[in-house]
Motif scaffolding. Structure first.
Motif, PDB file in Angstrom:
ATOM      1  N   CYS A   1      -4.449   9.976 -11.417  1.00 21.79           N
ATOM      2  CA  CYS A   1      -3.814  11.296 -11.366  1.00 21.79           C
ATOM      3  C   CYS A   1      -4.652  12.396 -12.002  1.00 21.79           C
ATOM      4  O   CYS A   1      -4.356  13.578 -11.831  1.00 21.79           O
ATOM      5  N   GLY A   2      -5.661  12.018 -12.789  1.00 18.47           N
ATOM      6  CA  GLY A   2      -6.538  13.008 -13.386  1.00 18.47           C
ATOM      7  C   GLY A   2      -6.060  13.583 -14.700  1.00 18.47           C
ATOM      8  O   GLY A   2      -6.676  14.507 -15.239  1.00 18.47           O
ATOM      9  N   ARG A   3      -4.978  13.046 -15.256  1.00 24.53           N
ATOM     10  CA  ARG A   3      -4.454  13.538 -16.530  1.00 24.53           C
ATOM     11  C   ARG A   3      -4.135  12.351 -17.437  1.00 24.53           C
ATOM     12  O   ARG A   3      -3.533  11.371 -16.979  1.00 24.53           O
ATOM     13  N   PRO A   4      -4.504  12.404 -18.702  1.00 23.30           N
ATOM     14  CA  PRO A   4      -4.136  11.310 -19.619  1.00 23.30           C
ATOM     15  C   PRO A   4      -2.642  11.330 -19.903  1.00 23.30           C
ATOM     16  O   PRO A   4      -2.131  12.261 -20.534  1.00 23.30           O
ATOM     17  N   ILE A   5      -1.924  10.334 -19.419  1.00 22.63           N
ATOM     18  CA  ILE A   5      -0.473  10.241 -19.602  1.00 22.63           C
ATOM     19  C   ILE A   5      -0.161   8.928 -20.311  1.00 22.63           C
ATOM     20  O   ILE A   5      -0.497   7.851 -19.818  1.00 22.63           O
ATOM     21  N   VAL A   6       0.469   9.019 -21.467  1.00 20.07           N
ATOM     22  CA  VAL A   6       0.882   7.839 -22.226  1.00 20.07           C
ATOM     23  C   VAL A   6       2.012   7.148 -21.471  1.00 20.07           C
ATOM     24  O   VAL A   6       2.962   7.786 -21.019  1.00 20.07           O
ATOM     25  N   LEU A   7       1.915   5.812 -21.329  1.00 23.53           N
ATOM     26  CA  LEU A   7       2.922   5.037 -20.614  1.00 23.53           C
ATOM     27  C   LEU A   7       3.702   4.172 -21.595  1.00 23.53           C
ATOM     28  O   LEU A   7       3.148   3.287 -22.246  1.00 23.53           O
ATOM     29  N   SER A   8       5.017   4.430 -21.670  1.00 20.61           N
ATOM     30  CA  SER A   8       5.934   3.702 -22.540  1.00 20.61           C
ATOM     31  C   SER A   8       6.903   2.916 -21.679  1.00 20.61           C
ATOM     32  O   SER A   8       7.468   3.464 -20.724  1.00 20.61           O
ATOM     33  N   LEU A   9       7.114   1.639 -22.006  1.00 15.63           N
ATOM     34  CA  LEU A   9       7.960   0.752 -21.206  1.00 15.63           C
ATOM     35  C   LEU A   9       9.247   0.412 -21.952  1.00 15.63           C
ATOM     36  O   LEU A   9       9.215   0.052 -23.122  1.00 15.63           O
ATOM     37  N   SER A  10      10.379   0.483 -21.227  1.00 15.65           N
ATOM     38  CA  SER A  10      11.699   0.138 -21.767  1.00 15.65           C
ATOM     39  C   SER A  10      12.465  -0.644 -20.712  1.00 15.65           C
ATOM     40  O   SER A  10      12.095  -0.652 -19.544  1.00 15.65           O
ATOM     41  N   PRO A  11      13.610  -1.224 -21.055  1.00 16.06           N
ATOM     42  CA  PRO A  11      14.018  -1.541 -22.420  1.00 16.06           C
ATOM     43  C   PRO A  11      13.454  -2.899 -22.810  1.00 16.06           C
ATOM     44  O   PRO A  11      12.818  -3.565 -22.001  1.00 16.06           O
TER      45      PRO A  11
ATOM     46  N   MET B   1       1.239  -0.893 -10.863  1.00 19.85           N
ATOM     47  CA  MET B   1       1.161   0.234  -9.937  1.00 19.85           C
ATOM     48  C   MET B   1       1.231   1.564 -10.685  1.00 19.85           C
ATOM     49  O   MET B   1       0.504   2.518 -10.370  1.00 19.85           O
ATOM     50  N   LEU B   2       2.100   1.644 -11.685  1.00 20.74           N
ATOM     51  CA  LEU B   2       2.172   2.844 -12.507  1.00 20.74           C
ATOM     52  C   LEU B   2       0.859   3.110 -13.234  1.00 20.74           C
ATOM     53  O   LEU B   2       0.366   4.246 -13.266  1.00 20.74           O
ATOM     54  N   ALA B   3       0.305   2.073 -13.830  1.00 22.97           N
ATOM     55  CA  ALA B   3      -0.950   2.229 -14.565  1.00 22.97           C
ATOM     56  C   ALA B   3      -2.064   2.691 -13.630  1.00 22.97           C
ATOM     57  O   ALA B   3      -2.878   3.563 -13.985  1.00 22.97           O
ATOM     58  N   LYS B   4      -2.119   2.123 -12.442  1.00 19.02           N
ATOM     59  CA  LYS B   4      -3.134   2.522 -11.468  1.00 19.02           C
ATOM     60  C   LYS B   4      -2.933   3.973 -11.047  1.00 19.02           C
ATOM     61  O   LYS B   4      -3.893   4.748 -10.924  1.00 19.02           O
ATOM     62  N   ALA B   5      -1.678   4.364 -10.830  1.00 17.39           N
ATOM     63  CA  ALA B   5      -1.384   5.733 -10.425  1.00 17.39           C
ATOM     64  C   ALA B   5      -1.742   6.731 -11.517  1.00 17.39           C
ATOM     65  O   ALA B   5      -2.256   7.825 -11.234  1.00 17.39           O
ATOM     66  N   ILE B   6      -1.487   6.373 -12.776  1.00 18.88           N
ATOM     67  CA  ILE B   6      -1.869   7.255 -13.883  1.00 18.88           C
ATOM     68  C   ILE B   6      -3.387   7.398 -13.938  1.00 18.88           C
ATOM     69  O   ILE B   6      -3.914   8.506 -14.119  1.00 18.88           O
TER      70      ILE B   6
ATOM     71  N   GLU C   1       0.832  -1.202   0.000  1.00 15.03           N
ATOM     72  CA  GLU C   1       0.000   0.000   0.000  1.00 15.03           C
ATOM     73  C   GLU C   1       0.868   1.253   0.000  1.00 15.03           C
ATOM     74  O   GLU C   1       0.574   2.227  -0.704  1.00 15.03           O
ATOM     75  N   ALA C   2       1.958   1.230   0.770  1.00 18.27           N
ATOM     76  CA  ALA C   2       2.859   2.375   0.795  1.00 18.27           C
ATOM     77  C   ALA C   2       3.578   2.544  -0.537  1.00 18.27           C
ATOM     78  O   ALA C   2       3.830   3.675  -0.987  1.00 18.27           O
ATOM     79  N   GLY C   3       3.932   1.419  -1.178  1.00 21.49           N
ATOM     80  CA  GLY C   3       4.538   1.494  -2.495  1.00 21.49           C
ATOM     81  C   GLY C   3       3.605   2.129  -3.503  1.00 21.49           C
ATOM     82  O   GLY C   3       4.019   2.960  -4.330  1.00 21.49           O
ATOM     83  N   GLN C   4       2.325   1.763  -3.449  1.00 20.42           N
ATOM     84  CA  GLN C   4       1.350   2.378  -4.338  1.00 20.42           C
ATOM     85  C   GLN C   4       1.197   3.861  -4.032  1.00 20.42           C
ATOM     86  O   GLN C   4       1.055   4.688  -4.940  1.00 20.42           O
ATOM     87  N   ALA C   5       1.250   4.230  -2.759  1.00 30.00           N
ATOM     88  CA  ALA C   5       1.157   5.642  -2.387  1.00 30.00           C
ATOM     89  C   ALA C   5       2.304   6.441  -2.996  1.00 30.00           C
ATOM     90  O   ALA C   5       2.113   7.590  -3.432  1.00 30.00           O
ATOM     91  N   TYR C   6       3.498   5.836  -3.023  1.00 26.58           N
ATOM     92  CA  TYR C   6       4.640   6.513  -3.648  1.00 26.58           C
ATOM     93  C   TYR C   6       4.368   6.766  -5.125  1.00 26.58           C
ATOM     94  O   TYR C   6       4.528   7.895  -5.621  1.00 26.58           O
ATOM     95  N   TYR C   7       3.957   5.729  -5.864  1.00 24.19           N
ATOM     96  CA  TYR C   7       3.685   5.919  -7.291  1.00 24.19           C
ATOM     97  C   TYR C   7       2.519   6.871  -7.514  1.00 24.19           C
ATOM     98  O   TYR C   7       2.533   7.675  -8.458  1.00 24.19           O
ATOM     99  N   ASP C   8       1.494   6.811  -6.653  1.00 25.02           N
ATOM    100  CA  ASP C   8       0.377   7.747  -6.776  1.00 25.02           C
ATOM    101  C   ASP C   8       0.865   9.193  -6.646  1.00 25.02           C
ATOM    102  O   ASP C   8       0.480  10.072  -7.425  1.00 25.02           O
ATOM    103  N   SER C   9       1.721   9.445  -5.644  1.00 31.32           N
ATOM    104  CA  SER C   9       2.212  10.807  -5.435  1.00 31.32           C
ATOM    105  C   SER C   9       3.093  11.254  -6.591  1.00 31.32           C
ATOM    106  O   SER C   9       3.091  12.432  -6.973  1.00 31.32           O
ATOM    107  N   LEU C  10       3.841  10.305  -7.175  1.00 32.94           N
ATOM    108  CA  LEU C  10       4.712  10.618  -8.292  1.00 32.94           C
ATOM    109  C   LEU C  10       3.896  11.037  -9.516  1.00 32.94           C
ATOM    110  O   LEU C  10       4.176  12.058 -10.165  1.00 32.94           O
ATOM    111  N   MET C  11       2.868  10.265  -9.835  1.00 27.27           N
ATOM    112  CA  MET C  11       2.057  10.580 -11.009  1.00 27.27           C
ATOM    113  C   MET C  11       1.251  11.863 -10.807  1.00 27.27           C
ATOM    114  O   MET C  11       1.049  12.635 -11.756  1.00 27.27           O
TER     115      MET C  11
END
Length: 437
Positions: A214-224, A206-211, A161-171
């Motif tokens: 976040c209230g903004r459409p953000i394209v997610l690209s994964l590498s490498p 977690m990134l997808a959930k945070a995006i 849950e705390a890890g998700q909170a970090y990604y949520d705050s980041l996005m």
């Protein structure tokens, strides 16, 4: 929000990595954005992406020893979130991050993107820094056994849950800056762990959930890459782009190999879901790596690359210094006929592939258009023969007897002769046709 609506077409833009490596500055980003707005935007090019280590203090200053300086100082806020280096991005000195730069990009009618490494800064974990929205500190969120094999900046994030909170705050922070695109690295294939090369799958979720939050459409690209075909459904569910190759550079053997990779992924291109062939190493490259060079790809190889990327449906990201583009490269990037194939409505199919040649066709079910492409993979000019009955996408034939053909690079017209097509592309080159039956 439906992430597939964030990118209805494969994203097209510019990324700072191939020319600047870790050394790009605010002024350089603006200069490339100005060029794109003036010369490329009307053809669909719209993303300006700041690549790796925009937060690292002194990045690039030890390039003769390190690409990424081990455990260098980083700019970071009190909640363990990296900030732009104010020396290279002076508009961030007031604590607003990339807000002013994003506003400038948006004022040109373009979109703004950034590169991130998966995880949480190691320095935040070592210093027990706070996490916004959680009473748990960074040392409890970080997983010290989950690292990147080539970059020393981050630890992986635990699936908590705390890890998700970090990604949520980041996005939420990135959304407040006006970020439209995130390229997340060390996540598509964590091949430092050969027994578990998809060890970061929970961080993708977690990134997808945070995006989504976040209230903004953000394209997610994964590498490498290379992306793992057995996890295709997972990439498609949570991301918009995923790399099907490791870093792609201007070498013929890498381009020739891409035909195998595209064949593997050809049925996984859809609205908002794009297997990614990586950046287009055209024009001037490499200054931030310590030596600047003009692309090693011949004009014929450049045609082959752009034709394959468009026909397959890969995102198009330029890595060069745009302000140094020559007329020939600009013409390559603004060919509306070739770019018209770059839509998920255009379904591709590789008809044949061997060491000497590749043949592709495509059908756009929306417009009714058909395309056929003939790639000469040999080192000599050769004639390629193809029975028109082999040109089909599923049950849809792409060519009929006496069909007219318009070559999309030269604009020359010809026609099918009887039941076969015979064309003569130059070495490492291609001919691609719009077929009118």
């Amino acid at each position: 929000m439906n992430k597939n609506n964030f990118a209805p077409l494969p994203p097209m833009g510019w990324n700072s990595y191939d020319y600047y490596d870790t050394t790009v500055t605010e002024n350089a980003v603006k200069a490339n954005a100005d060029y794109m707005a003036a010369h490329l935007k009307e053809f669909g090019w719209e993303y300006i992406v700041v690549d790796i280590e925009w937060y690292a203090i002194g990045a690039g200053s030890m390039r003769d020893q390190f690409q990424y300086i081990p455990f260098a100082d980083v700019a970071m806020d009190e909640f363990s979130r990296l900030q732009p280096d104010p020396a290279r991005f002076p508009s961030s000195a007031d604590g607003t991050g990339f807000t002013h730069l994003a506003d400038y990009i948006h004022s040109l009618g373009l979109k703004f993107g950034i590169h991130i490494m998966r995880g949480i800064p190691r320095t935040a974990a070592h210093n027990h820094c706070k996490i916004k929205g959680s009473n748990v500190t960074a040392d409890m969120v970080a997983n010290p056994s989950s690292i990147c094999g080539w970059n020393p900046d981050m630890y992986g994030v635990r699936d908590t849950e705390a890890g998700q909170a970090y990604y949520d705050s980041l996005m939420k922070l990135y959304a407040s800056w006006g970020v439209d695109f995130i390229k997340c690295d060390d996540i598509c294939n964590t091949n430092i762990y050969p027994a578990n090369p998809y060890s970061a799958r929970h961080e993708i979720e977690m990134l997808a959930k945070a995006i989504a939050r976040c209230g903004r459409p953000i394209v997610l690209s994964l590498s490498p890459g290379p992306a793992l075909i057995e996890h295709a459904w997972h990439y498609e569910t949570y991301a918009n782009m995923w790399r099907i190759t490791d870093d792609f550079w201007d070498k013929w053997d890498l381009l020739k190999d891409m035909f195998h990779r595209c064949e593997l992924w050809q049925n996984h291109v859809a609205k908002g879901c794009y297997p990614d062939c990586d950046m287009l190493p055209l024009g001037w490259l490499g200054k931030g790596f310590g030596h600047e060079w003009y692309t090693n790809f011949t004009p014929e190889e450049q045609h082959t690359m752009l034709t394959l990327w468009c026909l397959f449906g890969s995102p198009l990201m330029l890595g060069c210094e745009l302000t140094k583009l020559d007329d020939a490269t600009l013409a390559l990037l603004t060919n509306r006929d070739v770019l018209s194939m770059l839509t998920p409505d255009c379904k591709p199919h590789q008809v044949c592939l061997d060491d000497e040649k590749a043949i592709w066709c495509a059908h756009n079910a929306v417009t009714g258009e058909h395309f056929a492409a003939f790639f000469n993979l040999s080192d000599e000019t050769q004639t390629i023969h193809c029975d028109i009955e082999t040109l089909h996408v599923g049950d849809e034939p792409c060519a009929h007897k006496d069909a007219s053909l318009t070559e999309l690079w030269s604009k020359e017209k010809t026609s099918v002769s009887g039941s076969a097509i015979s064309v003569t592309p130059p070495a490492h080159g291609c001919l691609v046709f719009r077929v009118e039956n």
